[in-house]
Write a protein that holds these residues in place. Structure first.
Motif, PDB file in Angstrom:
ATOM      1  N   ALA A  94      -6.934 -18.846  46.174  1.00 27.70           N
ATOM      2  CA  ALA A  94      -6.410 -19.223  47.489  1.00 27.70           C
ATOM      3  C   ALA A  94      -5.117 -20.010  47.348  1.00 27.70           C
ATOM      4  N   LEU A  95      -5.086 -20.982  46.458  1.00 30.03           N
ATOM      5  CA  LEU A  95      -3.882 -21.801  46.291  1.00 30.03           C
ATOM      6  C   LEU A  95      -2.674 -20.956  45.898  1.00 30.03           C
ATOM      7  N   ALA A  96      -2.903 -19.923  45.101  1.00 32.26           N
ATOM      8  CA  ALA A  96      -1.811 -19.064  44.650  1.00 32.26           C
ATOM      9  C   ALA A  96      -1.148 -18.305  45.789  1.00 32.26           C
ATOM     10  N   THR A  97      -1.816 -18.221  46.939  1.00 39.30           N
ATOM     11  CA  THR A  97      -1.227 -17.495  48.072  1.00 39.30           C
ATOM     12  C   THR A  97      -0.283 -18.367  48.898  1.00 39.30           C
ATOM     13  N   PHE A  98      -0.260 -19.655  48.611  1.00 39.08           N
ATOM     14  CA  PHE A  98       0.627 -20.576  49.330  1.00 39.08           C
ATOM     15  C   PHE A  98       1.846 -20.884  48.467  1.00 39.08           C
ATOM     16  N   ASN A  99       2.972 -21.159  49.081  1.00 37.80           N
ATOM     17  CA  ASN A  99       4.180 -21.637  48.386  1.00 37.80           C
ATOM     18  C   ASN A  99       4.656 -20.732  47.251  1.00 37.80           C
ATOM     19  N   ASP A 100       4.514 -19.449  47.374  1.00 38.40           N
ATOM     20  CA  ASP A 100       5.001 -18.504  46.363  1.00 38.40           C
ATOM     21  C   ASP A 100       4.377 -18.691  44.982  1.00 38.40           C
ATOM     22  N   SER A 101       3.156 -19.124  44.898  1.00 36.61           N
ATOM     23  CA  SER A 101       2.371 -19.333  43.665  1.00 36.61           C
ATOM     24  C   SER A 101       3.080 -20.241  42.654  1.00 36.61           C
ATOM     25  N   ASP A 102       2.401 -20.566  41.588  1.00 35.55           N
ATOM     26  CA  ASP A 102       2.902 -21.453  40.521  1.00 35.55           C
ATOM     27  C   ASP A 102       3.516 -22.743  41.052  1.00 35.55           C
ATOM     28  N   TRP A 103       2.944 -23.275  42.092  1.00 37.80           N
ATOM     29  CA  TRP A 103       3.495 -24.486  42.713  1.00 37.80           C
ATOM     30  C   TRP A 103       2.624 -25.711  42.485  1.00 37.80           C
ATOM     31  N   TYR A 104       1.421 -25.511  41.959  1.00 39.84           N
ATOM     32  CA  TYR A 104       0.469 -26.618  41.876  1.00 39.84           C
ATOM     33  C   TYR A 104      -0.052 -26.809  40.459  1.00 39.84           C
ATOM     34  N   GLY A 105      -0.566 -28.002  40.236  1.00 41.79           N
ATOM     35  CA  GLY A 105      -1.265 -28.337  39.008  1.00 41.79           C
ATOM     36  C   GLY A 105      -2.418 -29.254  39.390  1.00 41.79           C
ATOM     37  N   TRP A 106      -2.983 -29.910  38.409  1.00 43.18           N
ATOM     38  CA  TRP A 106      -4.143 -30.770  38.656  1.00 43.18           C
ATOM     39  C   TRP A 106      -3.862 -32.172  38.139  1.00 43.18           C
ATOM     40  N   LYS A 107      -4.205 -33.158  38.926  1.00 48.24           N
ATOM     41  CA  LYS A 107      -4.075 -34.552  38.509  1.00 48.24           C
ATOM     42  C   LYS A 107      -4.991 -34.772  37.305  1.00 48.24           C
ATOM     43  N   THR A 108      -4.533 -35.608  36.376  1.00 52.11           N
ATOM     44  CA  THR A 108      -5.349 -35.952  35.211  1.00 52.11           C
ATOM     45  C   THR A 108      -5.930 -37.351  35.342  1.00 52.11           C
ATOM     46  N   HIS A 109      -5.327 -38.163  36.242  1.00 50.07           N
ATOM     47  CA  HIS A 109      -5.779 -39.541  36.424  1.00 50.07           C
ATOM     48  C   HIS A 109      -5.852 -39.879  37.903  1.00 50.07           C
ATOM     49  N   LYS A 110      -6.804 -40.703  38.246  1.00 54.31           N
ATOM     50  CA  LYS A 110      -6.930 -41.196  39.613  1.00 54.31           C
ATOM     51  C   LYS A 110      -5.808 -42.188  39.890  1.00 54.31           C
ATOM     52  N   ASP A 111      -5.628 -42.539  41.148  1.00 51.76           N
ATOM     53  CA  ASP A 111      -4.589 -43.497  41.524  1.00 51.76           C
ATOM     54  C   ASP A 111      -4.766 -44.839  40.821  1.00 51.76           C
ATOM     55  N   ASN A 112      -6.002 -45.201  40.499  1.00 55.44           N
ATOM     56  CA  ASN A 112      -6.262 -46.481  39.831  1.00 55.44           C
ATOM     57  C   ASN A 112      -6.088 -46.392  38.312  1.00 55.44           C
ATOM     58  N   GLY A 113      -5.698 -45.219  37.798  1.00 56.87           N
ATOM     59  CA  GLY A 113      -5.455 -45.060  36.375  1.00 56.87           C
ATOM     60  C   GLY A 113      -6.610 -44.480  35.590  1.00 56.87           C
ATOM     61  N   ASP A 114      -7.786 -44.410  36.185  1.00 57.72           N
ATOM     62  CA  ASP A 114      -8.939 -43.842  35.487  1.00 57.72           C
ATOM     63  C   ASP A 114      -8.719 -42.349  35.231  1.00 57.72           C
ATOM     64  N   LYS A 115      -9.130 -41.902  34.044  1.00 61.15           N
ATOM     65  CA  LYS A 115      -9.010 -40.486  33.699  1.00 61.15           C
ATOM     66  C   LYS A 115     -10.022 -39.678  34.502  1.00 61.15           C
ATOM     67  N   ILE A 116      -9.578 -38.543  35.002  1.00 65.44           N
ATOM     68  CA  ILE A 116     -10.471 -37.626  35.711  1.00 65.44           C
ATOM     69  C   ILE A 116     -11.065 -36.677  34.670  1.00 65.44           C
ATOM     70  N   PRO A 117     -12.373 -36.617  34.547  1.00 67.35           N
ATOM     71  CA  PRO A 117     -12.979 -35.697  33.571  1.00 67.35           C
ATOM     72  C   PRO A 117     -12.545 -34.251  33.856  1.00 67.35           C
ATOM     73  N   ASN A 118     -12.305 -33.491  32.801  1.00 66.02           N
ATOM     74  CA  ASN A 118     -11.850 -32.105  32.955  1.00 66.02           C
ATOM     75  C   ASN A 118     -12.740 -31.300  33.898  1.00 66.02           C
ATOM     76  N   ALA A 119     -14.041 -31.522  33.829  1.00 64.78           N
ATOM     77  CA  ALA A 119     -14.979 -30.767  34.662  1.00 64.78           C
ATOM     78  C   ALA A 119     -14.795 -31.074  36.150  1.00 64.78           C
ATOM     79  N   ASP A 120     -14.159 -32.198  36.472  1.00 68.15           N
ATOM     80  CA  ASP A 120     -13.986 -32.614  37.873  1.00 68.15           C
ATOM     81  C   ASP A 120     -12.561 -32.455  38.380  1.00 68.15           C
ATOM     82  N   ARG A 121     -11.649 -31.994  37.544  1.00 68.55           N
ATOM     83  CA  ARG A 121     -10.238 -31.975  37.914  1.00 68.55           C
ATOM     84  C   ARG A 121      -9.877 -30.904  38.940  1.00 68.55           C
ATOM     85  N   MET A 122     -10.408 -29.721  38.821  1.00 64.32           N
ATOM     86  CA  MET A 122      -9.956 -28.604  39.653  1.00 64.32           C
ATOM     87  C   MET A 122     -10.670 -28.593  40.989  1.00 64.32           C
ATOM     88  N   THR A 123     -10.277 -29.563  41.831  1.00 62.37           N
ATOM     89  CA  THR A 123     -10.799 -29.674  43.187  1.00 62.37           C
ATOM     90  C   THR A 123      -9.630 -29.889  44.131  1.00 62.37           C
TER      91      THR A 123
END
Length: 98
Positions: free
Chosen positions: A9-38
């Protein structure tokens, strides 16, 4: 095969290849890989792109799922019509490959 509907779905917006995934929360905590793609962890990586609303993304996911269901239903209907014409399973498989 498990489809990644969110990324499709995301690839259909903004001509694709426009997004990535955050690796850290705003407070600096690392986001586990299993929880990143949301949806909550989407980040823009292409200048000028914007994150679509979650409702728009969910609507696109549903559209993709509906198209997938419709295609499966048409395939099953077509197979049944061929059987109704007298073809056996091997003949149908030879014609359509499934």
């Amino acid at each position: 095969m498990n489809r990644d509907y969110l990324q499709e779905a995301l690839a259909t917006f903004n001509d694709s290849d426009w997004y990535g995934w955050k690796t850290h929360k705003d407070n600096g905590d690392k986001i586990p890989n299993a929880d990143r793609m949301t949806y909550a962890n989407i980040k823009v990586i292409k200048e000028g792109a914007t994150i679509p609303s979650e409702a728009d993304v969910n609507a696109k996911i549903q559209e993709i799922k509906d198209a997938e269901t419709a295609a499966a239903n048409k395939k099953a209907s077509g197979k049944q019509k061929l059987k109704d014409l007298g073809l056996d399973d091997d003949e149908i498989k030879a014609l359509i490959g499934a």
